[in-house]
Motif scaffolding. Structure first.
Motif, PDB file in Angstrom:
ATOM      1  N   GLU A  29      -5.578   7.839  -2.301  1.00 17.41           N
ATOM      2  CA  GLU A  29      -6.829   8.580  -2.225  1.00 17.41           C
ATOM      3  C   GLU A  29      -6.803   9.509  -1.018  1.00 17.41           C
ATOM      4  O   GLU A  29      -6.417   9.101   0.079  1.00 17.41           O
ATOM      5  CB  GLU A  29      -7.991   7.596  -2.088  1.00 17.41           C
ATOM      6  CG  GLU A  29      -9.337   8.269  -2.105  1.00 17.41           C
ATOM      7  CD  GLU A  29     -10.460   7.259  -2.065  1.00 17.41           C
ATOM      8  OE1 GLU A  29     -11.552   7.659  -1.659  1.00 17.41           O
ATOM      9  OE2 GLU A  29     -10.245   6.105  -2.420  1.00 17.41           O
ATOM     10  N   PRO A  30      -7.219  10.775  -1.191  1.00 15.98           N
ATOM     11  CA  PRO A  30      -7.235  11.690  -0.049  1.00 15.98           C
ATOM     12  C   PRO A  30      -8.317  11.288   0.952  1.00 15.98           C
ATOM     13  O   PRO A  30      -9.280  10.595   0.619  1.00 15.98           O
ATOM     14  CB  PRO A  30      -7.530  13.047  -0.678  1.00 15.98           C
ATOM     15  CG  PRO A  30      -8.157  12.752  -1.984  1.00 15.98           C
ATOM     16  CD  PRO A  30      -7.633  11.423  -2.426  1.00 15.98           C
TER      17      PRO A  30
ATOM     18  N   ALA B 238       0.828  -1.205   0.000  1.00 19.42           N
ATOM     19  CA  ALA B 238       0.000   0.000   0.000  1.00 19.42           C
ATOM     20  C   ALA B 238       0.865   1.258   0.000  1.00 19.42           C
ATOM     21  O   ALA B 238       0.523   2.253  -0.648  1.00 19.42           O
ATOM     22  CB  ALA B 238      -0.928  -0.002   1.207  1.00 19.42           C
ATOM     23  N   ASP B 239       1.982   1.233   0.716  1.00 17.97           N
ATOM     24  CA  ASP B 239       2.854   2.405   0.757  1.00 17.97           C
ATOM     25  C   ASP B 239       3.486   2.688  -0.600  1.00 17.97           C
ATOM     26  O   ASP B 239       3.830   3.834  -0.904  1.00 17.97           O
ATOM     27  CB  ASP B 239       3.949   2.220   1.806  1.00 17.97           C
ATOM     28  CG  ASP B 239       3.397   2.331   3.222  1.00 17.97           C
ATOM     29  OD1 ASP B 239       2.324   2.940   3.381  1.00 17.97           O
ATOM     30  OD2 ASP B 239       4.056   1.830   4.156  1.00 17.97           O
ATOM     31  N   ARG B 240       3.672   1.670  -1.424  1.00 17.71           N
ATOM     32  CA  ARG B 240       4.289   1.860  -2.742  1.00 17.71           C
ATOM     33  C   ARG B 240       3.278   2.282  -3.804  1.00 17.71           C
ATOM     34  O   ARG B 240       3.647   2.505  -4.952  1.00 17.71           O
ATOM     35  CB  ARG B 240       4.954   0.553  -3.196  1.00 17.71           C
ATOM     36  CG  ARG B 240       6.220   0.225  -2.460  1.00 17.71           C
ATOM     37  CD  ARG B 240       6.925  -0.915  -3.151  1.00 17.71           C
ATOM     38  NE  ARG B 240       5.981  -1.987  -3.467  1.00 17.71           N
ATOM     39  CZ  ARG B 240       6.105  -3.245  -3.076  1.00 17.71           C
ATOM     40  NH1 ARG B 240       7.119  -3.607  -2.357  1.00 17.71           N
ATOM     41  NH2 ARG B 240       5.205  -4.146  -3.409  1.00 17.71           N
ATOM     42  N   ALA B 241       2.036   2.394  -3.448  1.00 17.59           N
ATOM     43  CA  ALA B 241       1.011   2.737  -4.436  1.00 17.59           C
ATOM     44  C   ALA B 241       1.314   4.090  -5.072  1.00 17.59           C
ATOM     45  O   ALA B 241       1.758   5.027  -4.411  1.00 17.59           O
ATOM     46  CB  ALA B 241      -0.357   2.764  -3.772  1.00 17.59           C
TER      47      ALA B 241
ATOM     48  N   ARG C  13     -11.178  15.715   0.895  1.00 17.34           N
ATOM     49  CA  ARG C  13     -12.095  15.834  -0.239  1.00 17.34           C
ATOM     50  C   ARG C  13     -13.174  16.876   0.037  1.00 17.34           C
ATOM     51  O   ARG C  13     -13.528  17.668  -0.832  1.00 17.34           O
ATOM     52  CB  ARG C  13     -12.740  14.480  -0.548  1.00 17.34           C
ATOM     53  CG  ARG C  13     -11.773  13.470  -1.122  1.00 17.34           C
ATOM     54  CD  ARG C  13     -12.480  12.237  -1.640  1.00 17.34           C
ATOM     55  NE  ARG C  13     -13.413  11.644  -0.702  1.00 17.34           N
ATOM     56  CZ  ARG C  13     -13.130  10.619   0.106  1.00 17.34           C
ATOM     57  NH1 ARG C  13     -11.940  10.066   0.078  1.00 17.34           N
ATOM     58  NH2 ARG C  13     -14.050  10.135   0.915  1.00 17.34           N
ATOM     59  N   MET C  14     -13.696  16.899   1.266  1.00 15.32           N
ATOM     60  CA  MET C  14     -14.736  17.858   1.624  1.00 15.32           C
ATOM     61  C   MET C  14     -14.201  19.288   1.539  1.00 15.32           C
ATOM     62  O   MET C  14     -14.844  20.178   0.980  1.00 15.32           O
ATOM     63  CB  MET C  14     -15.247  17.582   3.033  1.00 15.32           C
ATOM     64  CG  MET C  14     -16.277  18.577   3.524  1.00 15.32           C
ATOM     65  SD  MET C  14     -16.579  18.524   5.290  1.00 15.32           S
ATOM     66  CE  MET C  14     -15.036  19.135   5.925  1.00 15.32           C
TER      67      MET C  14
END
Length: 85
Positions: free
Chosen positions: A23-24, A16-19, A29-30
């Motif tokens: 996504e924020p 996951a860290d290498r992705a 996002r808000m």
């Protein structure tokens, strides 16, 4: 078995860290959506605190508290003095 789960979890975290795209968060996002329509005004690092209510003297507060305590002591003494034994 638990050791194998830990290794798999660690592998998943490294994956996951290498992705390439992350996504924020929902808050990010808000805020991005809100600021797109109405951008925030610049705020200085330490803004002017503005007017504040005048502070009472600490002696005034102390006098009020001691007066109330004295009144309660006198009231309790009076009630005990008046009570029949």
């Amino acid at each position: 078995m638990a050791q194998q789960d830990d290794e798999e979890r660690e592998f998943d975290l490294r994956w996951a860290d290498r992705a390439e795209h992350k996504e924020p968060s929902a808050r990010a996002r808000m805020l991005a959506a809100r600021w797109k329509e109405n951008p925030p005004r610049p705020v200085p690092f330490r803004g002017d605190p503005g007017p504040s209510a005048p502070r009472r003297s600490s002696w005034l507060s102390t006098t009020i508290v001691l007066g109330v305590v004295a009144a309660v002591i006198l009231l309790l003494g009076y009630v005990r003095f008046r009570a029949p034994y």
